[in-house]
Write an enzyme that holds these catalytic residues in place. Sequence first.
Site, PDB file in Angstrom:
ATOM      1  N   LEU A 135       0.863  -1.166   0.000  1.00  0.00           N
ATOM      2  CA  LEU A 135       0.000   0.000   0.000  1.00  0.00           C
ATOM      3  C   LEU A 135       0.906   1.224   0.000  1.00  0.00           C
ATOM      4  CD1 LEU A 135      -2.734  -0.810   2.715  1.00  0.00           C
ATOM      5  CD2 LEU A 135      -2.927  -1.046   0.231  1.00  0.00           C
ATOM      6  N   ASP A 136       0.505   2.281  -0.692  1.00  0.00           N
ATOM      7  CA  ASP A 136       1.278   3.522  -0.661  1.00  0.00           C
ATOM      8  C   ASP A 136       1.407   4.010   0.780  1.00  0.00           C
ATOM      9  OD1 ASP A 136       1.377   3.484  -3.433  1.00  0.00           O
ATOM     10  OD2 ASP A 136      -0.352   4.812  -3.665  1.00  0.00           O
ATOM     11  N   ARG A 137       2.456   4.771   1.025  1.00  0.00           N
ATOM     12  CA  ARG A 137       2.708   5.296   2.381  1.00  0.00           C
ATOM     13  C   ARG A 137       1.460   5.943   2.980  1.00  0.00           C
ATOM     14  NH1 ARG A 137       7.157   8.136   5.061  1.00  0.00           N
ATOM     15  NH2 ARG A 137       8.410   8.147   3.164  1.00  0.00           N
ATOM     16  N   THR A 139      -1.690   5.624   2.133  1.00  0.00           N
ATOM     17  CA  THR A 139      -2.929   4.836   2.073  1.00  0.00           C
ATOM     18  C   THR A 139      -3.004   3.975   3.327  1.00  0.00           C
ATOM     19  OG1 THR A 139      -2.822   4.739  -0.343  1.00  0.00           O
ATOM     20  CG2 THR A 139      -4.209   3.107   0.740  1.00  0.00           C
ATOM     21  N   ARG A 236      -5.217   6.134  -7.818  1.00  0.00           N
ATOM     22  CA  ARG A 236      -4.875   7.558  -7.831  1.00  0.00           C
ATOM     23  C   ARG A 236      -4.839   8.101  -9.261  1.00  0.00           C
ATOM     24  NH1 ARG A 236       0.377   7.682  -4.039  1.00  0.00           N
ATOM     25  NH2 ARG A 236       0.238   9.924  -4.490  1.00  0.00           N
TER      26      ARG A 236
END
Length: 299
Positions: A135-137, A139, A236
């Site tokens: 997961l992105d930082r 998120t 995104r």
Amino acid sequence: MGCGMAREDCFKVTEEYELMEFLQVKLPDKSRNGIKALLKHGQISIDNQVVSQFNYPLKIGQQVKVTWTKPAAENCRAQKVNIIFEDQHLIVVDKQAGLLSIATGREQEQTAYSILSAHVKRENPDNKIFVVHRLDRDTSGVMMFAKSENVQQLLQSDWKRVVVERSYICVVEGLVRQAQGTITSWLKESKTLVMYSSRNPDSGQKAVTHYQVLKQTKSYSLLEVKLETGRKNQIRVHMHDLGHSIIGDKKYGAKTNPVKRLGLHAKVLAFYHPITGERLRYESPVPQEFLRLFKQSAR
């Protein structure tokens, strides 16, 4: 019967029981809710594997351990990772926004990977964990790690079949006019590490995103998003393509940041366990800061 360690009790299984029934017999002073709390906090283990399932079927000869302190899970939670499920093969966690999944480049900061690696090494210094997906930082939400290279490969090599549901909640800027839809493109990465959509099937990786509008105000829309593919920054980019960037996502065109974080949350992860074949489903509640935006002037 003591385990030989402080603040722990061990019990040998001599008859076949479901775990809750067994614990009610062995811990007569504990209420059913009290036992559920022990299970929830990872304080019950069977043959040294943490179990949270109250109806887990016990077999004769197994050893059930009750740990009266909550060091490991509480420690992880204090560090922005909440363990939802753990067995000898997998760890499923709820990650807070602001925490990297795994270190990138030379960064030495704390990550979900480093926190969970320290967690499994408390049981045995030789234990390791393996990244399955990221997961992105910024998120938050549900993600999974493997405890062996074999399990990691089983999951990654058959990801599309193994994972039966991945849904996200996101808050986007503006009023999304179409109640639901699907976005398809081919994603590429620029030299500046920004992902962008291409319409050329021979250029980039195919990405398919389904969305549904849940709530709206004049300024924002709350969407449920389901992934058919799992590409880097996919949601995104696709929200930007839709003309409604995710709040707080300056990288992909957002003009506003009302909750001081990226408005993206991994809500549901459902999959077939790579070893047992059992269908498992884990859900993380929608962040309250997202919902507060829709408590007034909701359409």
